[in-house]
Design a protein around this motif. Structure first.
Motif, short mmCIF file in Angstrom:
data_model
loop_
_atom_site.label_atom_id
_atom_site.label_comp_id
_atom_site.label_asym_id
_atom_site.label_seq_id
_atom_site.Cartn_x
_atom_site.Cartn_y
_atom_site.Cartn_z
N GLN A 15 52.10 35.01 50.72
CA GLN A 15 51.22 34.46 49.67
C GLN A 15 50.09 35.43 49.35
OE1 GLN A 15 50.34 30.69 51.48
NE2 GLN A 15 52.18 29.72 50.66
N GLN A 16 49.51 36.01 50.39
CA GLN A 16 48.41 36.97 50.17
C GLN A 16 48.92 38.20 49.43
OE1 GLN A 16 46.94 37.37 54.16
NE2 GLN A 16 45.67 35.52 54.00
N GLN A 19 49.21 37.28 45.82
CA GLN A 19 47.89 37.21 45.17
C GLN A 19 47.39 38.60 44.80
OE1 GLN A 19 45.67 35.10 48.19
NE2 GLN A 19 46.81 33.21 47.83
N LYS A 20 47.57 39.53 45.72
CA LYS A 20 47.11 40.89 45.49
C LYS A 20 47.94 41.58 44.40
CE LYS A 20 45.99 45.00 48.14
NZ LYS A 20 46.45 45.80 49.26
N GLN A 23 47.00 40.30 40.93
CA GLN A 23 45.69 40.85 40.53
C GLN A 23 45.85 42.27 39.99
OE1 GLN A 23 43.26 38.92 40.05
NE2 GLN A 23 44.23 37.23 41.16
N ALA A 53 53.30 32.07 44.65
CA ALA A 53 51.98 32.59 45.04
C ALA A 53 51.34 33.33 43.86
CB ALA A 53 52.12 33.52 46.24
N GLN A 56 50.28 30.66 41.12
CA GLN A 56 49.12 29.86 41.54
C GLN A 56 47.86 30.72 41.64
OE1 GLN A 56 50.78 27.80 44.97
NE2 GLN A 56 51.46 26.10 43.66
N ALA A 57 48.03 31.98 41.99
CA ALA A 57 46.86 32.88 42.07
C ALA A 57 46.23 33.11 40.71
CB ALA A 57 47.26 34.22 42.69
#
Ligand code: ADP
Ligand code: MG
Length: 159
Positions: A15-16, A19-20, A23, A53, A56-57
């Motif tokens: 998930q992280q 997110q990255k 971005q 992920a 949602q991010a």
């Protein structure tokens, strides 16, 4: 950079990573076909988990379900359009023509494709290919740039 790889111990690490990655993606310049990612990996590898992920991010609050039966799920987030495809059940790549596939690839769109190989010959070139493999501890993920835009995404990601 034209590739990047690492291990992801658990779903939270995946998930992280998502997110990255998103971005980095939203910082990219606008291009005619938008941003196209291929997500490859066996059933249960984590393609949908990673897609969820990323969606949602971006601030999407609702449920992100797998497009297994619908072939595509659409998310409008601000002016961005996320199209999450799962082409596993596509019988013939020509079906993409009837779906109006070309309209999905526009400047504001980010297209995430699971099982893109099922649509071979009917899809524009992807910026980035993501391979997810089962590893002794979690998953191994490998990003491979396919275009200059893909390289820019990886450079932004590792920064
Ligand atoms: P796919 O879309 O590739 O078929 P899913 O994302 O639907 O796969 O399922 C992945 C499954 O693996 C989920 O149940 C998730 O909880 C689990 N899982 C375990 N470890 C990881 C990891 N490191 N990354 C992603 N998913 C993981
Ligand atoms: Mg899936």
């Amino acid at each position: 950079y034209n590739n990047y790889q690492c291990d992801l111990a658990d779903e939270q690490a995946m998930q992280q990573f998502g997110q990255k990655l998103i971005q980095a993606i939203i910082k990219m310049p606008v291009t005619p076909n938008g941003i196209i990612l291929h997500l490859n990996g066996d059933l249960g590898a984590g393609k949908t988990t990673l897609s969820r992920a990323m969606i949602q991010a971006l601030g999407y609050q609702g449920n992100v379900k797998s497009p297994t039966y619908t072939l595509v799920e659409e998310y409008a987030i601000g002016e961005k359009r996320i199209y999450h495809f799962d082409l596993y059940r596509l019988a013939d790549p020509e079906e993409l023509e009837f779906m109006g596939i070309r309209d999905y690839f526009s400047p504001q769109s980010i297209c995430l494709l699971e099982w893109a190989e099922k649509g071979k010959g009917f899809l524009p070139e992807q910026s980035l290919t993501i391979n997810i493999d089962f590893a002794p501890q979690g998953r191994h993920i490998y990003l491979q740039a396919n275009t200059l835009l893909g390289e820019q995404i990886i450079c932004q990601f590792v920064e």
